[in-house]
Design a protein around this motif. Structure first.
Motif, PDB file in Angstrom:
ATOM      1  N   ASN A 135      46.438  44.510  44.871  1.00  0.00           N
ATOM      2  CA  ASN A 135      45.336  44.865  43.300  1.00  0.00           C
ATOM      3  C   ASN A 135      44.522  43.490  43.822  1.00  0.00           C
ATOM      4  O   ASN A 135      43.431  43.898  43.220  1.00  0.00           O
ATOM      5  N   ARG A 136      44.577  42.623  44.644  1.00  0.00           N
ATOM      6  CA  ARG A 136      43.442  41.942  44.718  1.00  0.00           C
ATOM      7  C   ARG A 136      42.356  43.178  45.081  1.00  0.00           C
ATOM      8  O   ARG A 136      41.297  42.659  45.519  1.00  0.00           O
TER       9      ARG A 136
ATOM     10  N   VAL B  20      27.842  41.460  35.444  1.00  0.00           N
ATOM     11  CA  VAL B  20      28.831  42.345  35.275  1.00  0.00           C
ATOM     12  C   VAL B  20      29.995  41.616  34.562  1.00  0.00           C
ATOM     13  O   VAL B  20      30.426  40.261  34.499  1.00  0.00           O
TER      14      VAL B  20
ATOM     15  N   LEU C 163      34.505  37.704  47.724  1.00  0.00           N
ATOM     16  CA  LEU C 163      33.898  38.867  47.730  1.00  0.00           C
ATOM     17  C   LEU C 163      33.172  39.047  48.663  1.00  0.00           C
ATOM     18  O   LEU C 163      32.128  39.322  50.057  1.00  0.00           O
TER      19      LEU C 163
ATOM     20  N   ILE D 192      34.790  45.194  35.100  1.00  0.00           N
ATOM     21  CA  ILE D 192      35.864  45.132  36.238  1.00  0.00           C
ATOM     22  C   ILE D 192      36.970  45.427  35.924  1.00  0.00           C
ATOM     23  O   ILE D 192      37.271  47.067  37.077  1.00  0.00           O
TER      24      ILE D 192
ATOM     25  N   ARG E  23      25.852  48.417  48.613  1.00  0.00           N
ATOM     26  CA  ARG E  23      26.371  47.482  47.247  1.00  0.00           C
ATOM     27  C   ARG E  23      26.593  46.187  47.610  1.00  0.00           C
ATOM     28  O   ARG E  23      26.227  45.065  47.448  1.00  0.00           O
TER      29      ARG E  23
ATOM     30  N   TYR F 296      45.407  37.473  38.984  1.00  0.00           N
ATOM     31  CA  TYR F 296      45.335  37.656  40.477  1.00  0.00           C
ATOM     32  C   TYR F 296      44.136  36.347  40.740  1.00  0.00           C
ATOM     33  O   TYR F 296      44.031  35.855  41.682  1.00  0.00           O
ATOM     34  N   TYR F 297      43.061  36.040  39.731  1.00  0.00           N
ATOM     35  CA  TYR F 297      42.076  35.542  40.391  1.00  0.00           C
ATOM     36  C   TYR F 297      42.002  34.944  39.270  1.00  0.00           C
ATOM     37  O   TYR F 297      42.220  34.885  38.191  1.00  0.00           O
TER      38      TYR F 297
ATOM     39  N   ARG G 265      42.144  46.164  45.428  1.00  0.00           N
ATOM     40  CA  ARG G 265      41.688  46.787  44.548  1.00  0.00           C
ATOM     41  C   ARG G 265      40.996  46.364  43.332  1.00  0.00           C
ATOM     42  O   ARG G 265      39.642  46.701  42.698  1.00  0.00           O
ATOM     43  N   ILE G 266      40.751  44.797  42.855  1.00  0.00           N
ATOM     44  CA  ILE G 266      40.066  44.614  42.507  1.00  0.00           C
ATOM     45  C   ILE G 266      38.258  43.824  42.413  1.00  0.00           C
ATOM     46  O   ILE G 266      37.644  44.528  42.302  1.00  0.00           O
ATOM     47  N   ARG G 267      38.428  43.697  43.768  1.00  0.00           N
ATOM     48  CA  ARG G 267      36.960  43.216  45.085  1.00  0.00           C
ATOM     49  C   ARG G 267      36.468  44.835  45.030  1.00  0.00           C
ATOM     50  O   ARG G 267      35.475  44.647  44.560  1.00  0.00           O
ATOM     51  N   GLU G 268      37.254  46.383  45.369  1.00  0.00           N
ATOM     52  CA  GLU G 268      36.868  46.876  45.115  1.00  0.00           C
ATOM     53  C   GLU G 268      36.126  47.455  43.780  1.00  0.00           C
ATOM     54  O   GLU G 268      34.345  47.841  44.015  1.00  0.00           O
ATOM     55  N   ALA G 269      36.719  47.491  42.848  1.00  0.00           N
ATOM     56  CA  ALA G 269      36.241  47.849  41.622  1.00  0.00           C
ATOM     57  C   ALA G 269      34.447  47.080  40.654  1.00  0.00           C
ATOM     58  O   ALA G 269      34.009  47.278  40.381  1.00  0.00           O
ATOM     59  N   ALA G 270      35.247  45.360  41.356  1.00  0.00           N
ATOM     60  CA  ALA G 270      33.830  44.404  40.826  1.00  0.00           C
ATOM     61  C   ALA G 270      32.740  44.687  41.910  1.00  0.00           C
ATOM     62  O   ALA G 270      31.304  44.949  41.326  1.00  0.00           O
ATOM     63  N   LEU G 271      32.428  45.221  43.191  1.00  0.00           N
ATOM     64  CA  LEU G 271      31.966  45.778  44.066  1.00  0.00           C
ATOM     65  C   LEU G 271      30.963  47.167  43.012  1.00  0.00           C
ATOM     66  O   LEU G 271      30.178  47.570  42.789  1.00  0.00           O
ATOM     67  N   GLU G 272      31.763  48.171  43.082  1.00  0.00           N
ATOM     68  CA  GLU G 272      31.566  49.192  42.365  1.00  0.00           C
ATOM     69  C   GLU G 272      31.168  49.420  40.791  1.00  0.00           C
ATOM     70  O   GLU G 272      29.717  49.567  40.655  1.00  0.00           O
ATOM     71  N   ALA G 273      31.498  48.210  39.833  1.00  0.00           N
ATOM     72  CA  ALA G 273      31.258  47.327  38.549  1.00  0.00           C
ATOM     73  C   ALA G 273      29.674  47.002  39.326  1.00  0.00           C
ATOM     74  O   ALA G 273      28.908  47.054  38.446  1.00  0.00           O
ATOM     75  N   PHE G 274      29.544  46.589  40.070  1.00  0.00           N
ATOM     76  CA  PHE G 274      28.400  46.117  40.050  1.00  0.00           C
ATOM     77  C   PHE G 274      27.311  46.421  40.619  1.00  0.00           C
ATOM     78  O   PHE G 274      26.286  46.130  40.312  1.00  0.00           O
TER      79      PHE G 274
ATOM     80  N   GLN H  71      50.042  42.180  45.168  1.00  0.00           N
ATOM     81  CA  GLN H  71      49.353  41.330  45.192  1.00  0.00           C
ATOM     82  C   GLN H  71      48.077  41.505  46.579  1.00  0.00           C
ATOM     83  O   GLN H  71      47.121  41.860  45.696  1.00  0.00           O
TER      84      GLN H  71
ATOM     85  N   VAL I 142      36.916  49.173  35.482  1.00  0.00           N
ATOM     86  CA  VAL I 142      36.222  50.221  36.970  1.00  0.00           C
ATOM     87  C   VAL I 142      38.290  50.030  37.523  1.00  0.00           C
ATOM     88  O   VAL I 142      37.845  50.859  38.439  1.00  0.00           O
ATOM     89  N   ALA I 143      38.614  48.638  37.345  1.00  0.00           N
ATOM     90  CA  ALA I 143      39.863  48.707  39.019  1.00  0.00           C
ATOM     91  C   ALA I 143      41.308  49.454  38.097  1.00  0.00           C
ATOM     92  O   ALA I 143      41.948  49.612  38.636  1.00  0.00           O
TER      93      ALA I 143
ATOM     94  N   ILE J  74      36.307  35.779  41.975  1.00  0.00           N
ATOM     95  CA  ILE J  74      36.374  36.658  42.740  1.00  0.00           C
ATOM     96  C   ILE J  74      34.846  37.374  43.026  1.00  0.00           C
ATOM     97  O   ILE J  74      34.976  37.514  44.186  1.00  0.00           O
ATOM     98  N   TYR J  75      33.832  37.033  42.829  1.00  0.00           N
ATOM     99  CA  TYR J  75      32.804  36.645  43.746  1.00  0.00           C
ATOM    100  C   TYR J  75      32.551  35.881  45.009  1.00  0.00           C
ATOM    101  O   TYR J  75      32.094  36.561  45.711  1.00  0.00           O
TER     102      TYR J  75
END
Lengths: 213, 213
Positions: B16-17, A40, A70, A45, A111, A59-60, B19-28, B13, A48-49, A66-67
């Motif tokens: 968006n954090r 990924v 998560l 990311i 997921r 932000y990260y 949002r990014i987590r969600e996107a990372a999960l989704e993309a994953f 912050q 999608v975001a 990020i992981y």
DNA sequence: AATAAATTTGCCCAGATGGTCAAAAATTAT
DNA sequence: ATAATTTTTGACCATCTGGGCAAATTTATT
């Protein structure tokens, strides 16, 4: 289909193909060589975001961060059902309830389950400490509780650790291997899956844990 | 440890954090975005194999071709125990034997198990056809056999598909999640693992499948 | 020994990737 | 309104990656 006259493999061909296969296998499970969370990309990311890549890095600190985040947030939610097994309830019902909650989590949040599975599968590079610390303590506690129930004759004797592993394995299977499960069950039987699996697990717990006398 | 005065996160912050987590999960878990067998490079394979990279490509058309080959050879061996369940044997013994063989395979060949798990976990890009063809047929056949045994009163009634899934899940768990298992069991209990797990599974099968009367 | 065939390698490449940075835009505080 | 701060972005970079290719080397054939 097969148009090539298929020249028989030479000795060296066979040897090296085998060597390569072996090396690929080896490299695949060697944590010191292999990454883990690759596959990924930040770009994906970001796509999608709906953010730009530098914005994500604002932000990260890094992709791994990020992981880490998560996974940290994940573990807490993931262990809640186990935590809720209560010494005060009826033993069999407590465990059946645990299994039901765990199954629902797997089916509703595949997921998360897959992310965690991938992390463990690749050697838990980000969560190893938590596993042998926090998680081990929690499991030890619940295993002791089950042991107590067994000694009091409220559950049939069984190794509590392997019982817990089995529950994890069976419930997560429906999330992590959903492609396989769906391929084998076919469309209709997949639709009935949540109910049928619930019944199956209730039966399993009852037969496995009800004291014989 | 924590030296930063930890400025409280602003609204943006936090948003968006998340949002990014969600996107990372989704993309994953989005197979259309994600590769799957990434993480192990040709260079690493070459290094471990002791060959040069072009040399590897002399034997395999591409990286994916290596994994296709690997997975093809794998599946055959992996399904052997299931295939060997015989209609002529004593039902409970046949299934216990199957479980034992499967568990041994997992413990002796964890790398293969992990490779297969990763493949399925990432959506089975290379084996989807085999799963819903060859594998489904095999499972259907064995499920029918178990169904027959149940009808004849030789096994306690249970959904045979979920029974097979459970056996897969539980046995592979010891290979795929070995890091977690080891972290929780500790060193000594890990050493006794193969025996204890065997006993556990025998007990489980017996209690689950022995007809009540 | 000479030749043909198979194997191995050094060198190269285009695209992807994680990450940087300074400048621009948006938000907030005064 | 204006200044200070936070957020966003375009352009850029070094590295890695899968893969191509022709030359060099090794092995088999005669």
């Amino acid at each position: 289909m097969d148009e090539t006259p298929k020249p028989p493999l030479t000795r060296i061909q066979r040897e090296n193909r085998a060597r390569i296969r072996e090396a690929a296998l080896e490299a695949f499970t060697r944590h010191d060589l292999c990454g883990g969370l690759r596959g990924v990309t930040l770009d994906k990311i970001a796509l999608v975001a709906g953010l730009t890549k530098p914005n994500i890095l604002y932000y990260y600190a890094s992709k791994d961060a990020i992981y880490s985040d998560l996974l940290e947030n994940l573990l807490e939610e993931w262990l809640l059902p186990l935590k809720e097994i209560s010494p005060d309830g009826e033993p069999l019902a407590e465990i059946q309830n645990y299994v039901r909650r765990k199954l629902r989590l797997s089916i509703e949040k595949p997921r998360e389950s897959k992310l965690f599975a991938t992390e463990i599968l690749h050697g838990a590079p980000l969560t190893a400490a938590t596993l042998s610390g926090y998680l081990k303590d929690l499991v030890d506690e619940k295993a002791a509780l089950i042991e107590r129930w067994i000694k009091q004759g409220q559950l049939a004797p069984i190794d509590p650790y392997h019982l817990i592993f089995s529950i994890w394995a069976m419930t997560q299977h429906y999330a992590d291997f959903d492609v396989q499960v769906r391929a084998i069950l076919g469309a209709e039987k997949t639709k009935r899956l949540p109910d049928e699996a619930s019944v199956f697990f209730d039966t399993l717990c009852a037969r496995l844990l009800t004291p014989s006398k």
